[in-house]
Design a protein around this motif. Structure first.
Motif, PDB file in Angstrom:
ATOM      1  N   GLY A 107       9.409   5.540   3.077  1.00 44.81           N
ATOM      2  CA  GLY A 107       7.983   5.257   2.999  1.00 44.81           C
ATOM      3  C   GLY A 107       7.434   5.107   1.603  1.00 44.81           C
ATOM      4  N   PHE A 108       8.235   4.602   0.662  1.00 46.21           N
ATOM      5  CA  PHE A 108       7.710   4.355  -0.674  1.00 46.21           C
ATOM      6  C   PHE A 108       8.427   3.186  -1.325  1.00 46.21           C
ATOM      7  CE2 PHE A 108      10.766   7.859  -1.074  1.00 46.21           C
ATOM      8  CZ  PHE A 108      11.627   7.396  -2.052  1.00 46.21           C
ATOM      9  N   VAL A 109       7.855   2.719  -2.428  1.00 44.01           N
ATOM     10  CA  VAL A 109       8.426   1.647  -3.229  1.00 44.01           C
ATOM     11  C   VAL A 109       9.021   2.280  -4.480  1.00 44.01           C
ATOM     12  CG1 VAL A 109       7.869  -0.389  -4.618  1.00 44.01           C
ATOM     13  CG2 VAL A 109       6.829  -0.091  -2.370  1.00 44.01           C
ATOM     14  N   THR A 114       0.818  -1.227   0.000  1.00 40.12           N
ATOM     15  CA  THR A 114       0.000   0.000   0.000  1.00 40.12           C
ATOM     16  C   THR A 114       0.844   1.266   0.000  1.00 40.12           C
ATOM     17  OG1 THR A 114      -0.134  -0.017   2.410  1.00 40.12           O
ATOM     18  CG2 THR A 114      -1.890  -1.158   1.200  1.00 40.12           C
ATOM     19  N   LEU A 115       2.167   1.134  -0.051  1.00 39.02           N
ATOM     20  CA  LEU A 115       3.034   2.318  -0.057  1.00 39.02           C
ATOM     21  C   LEU A 115       2.940   3.061  -1.392  1.00 39.02           C
ATOM     22  CD1 LEU A 115       6.334   1.048   1.614  1.00 39.02           C
ATOM     23  CD2 LEU A 115       4.525   2.438   2.626  1.00 39.02           C
ATOM     24  N   PRO A 116       3.177   4.376  -1.390  1.00 40.51           N
ATOM     25  CA  PRO A 116       3.259   5.124  -2.655  1.00 40.51           C
ATOM     26  C   PRO A 116       4.423   4.608  -3.501  1.00 40.51           C
ATOM     27  CG  PRO A 116       3.258   6.618  -0.760  1.00 40.51           C
ATOM     28  CD  PRO A 116       3.378   5.227  -0.230  1.00 40.51           C
ATOM     29  N   VAL A 117       4.354   4.881  -4.783  1.00 46.30           N
ATOM     30  CA  VAL A 117       5.359   4.396  -5.733  1.00 46.30           C
ATOM     31  C   VAL A 117       6.116   5.560  -6.339  1.00 46.30           C
ATOM     32  CG1 VAL A 117       5.700   3.172  -7.916  1.00 46.30           C
ATOM     33  CG2 VAL A 117       4.014   2.345  -6.271  1.00 46.30           C
ATOM     34  N   CYS A 118       7.428   5.431  -6.407  1.00 45.57           N
ATOM     35  CA  CYS A 118       8.294   6.378  -7.103  1.00 45.57           C
ATOM     36  C   CYS A 118       8.876   5.644  -8.300  1.00 45.57           C
ATOM     37  CB  CYS A 118       9.416   6.859  -6.187  1.00 45.57           C
ATOM     38  SG  CYS A 118      10.616   7.905  -7.022  1.00 45.57           S
ATOM     39  N   MET A 119       8.589   6.134  -9.508  1.00 46.35           N
ATOM     40  CA  MET A 119       9.091   5.475 -10.711  1.00 46.35           C
ATOM     41  C   MET A 119      10.342   6.173 -11.212  1.00 46.35           C
ATOM     42  SD  MET A 119       5.711   4.268 -12.717  1.00 46.35           S
ATOM     43  CE  MET A 119       6.699   3.374 -13.875  1.00 46.35           C
TER      44      MET A 119
END
Length: 87
Positions: free
Chosen positions: A60-62, A21-26
């Motif tokens: 706190g992100f993927v 459920t973590l936010p995603v950084c592409m």
């Protein structure tokens, strides 16, 4: 979106560990919404290839690495900064 087999495995593992459920950084080229630097701006009809997925749990992100993008994550055992910090 296409996932290489290793990225599919990494994604499943992150979900199992509770990071789903973590936010995603592409991480991709800065010149395009695609992961292809030759398709500038907002190209239409493109595919993004996901080649690696890992958690930046402290932040706190993927992080999702796409195409041929090379992030600046240094190898832990090499590099000048790592060697200076170990002293």
């Amino acid at each position: 979106m296409t996932f290489v087999p290793a990225a599919e495995t990494q994604l499943r593992k992150l979900e199992e560990l509770g990071f789903g459920t973590l936010p995603v950084c592409m991480a991709k080229t800065q010149y395009s919404l695609s992961d292809e630097p030759t398709k500038l701006g907002r190209p239409e009809h493109f595919n993004i290839t996901v080649r690696e997925v890992y958690a930046a749990a402290g932040a706190g992100f993927v992080v999702v690495l796409t195409g041929g993008h090379d992030n600046a994550r240094p190898a832990k055992e090499t590099g000048g900064l790592w060697n200076r910090c170990k002293r």
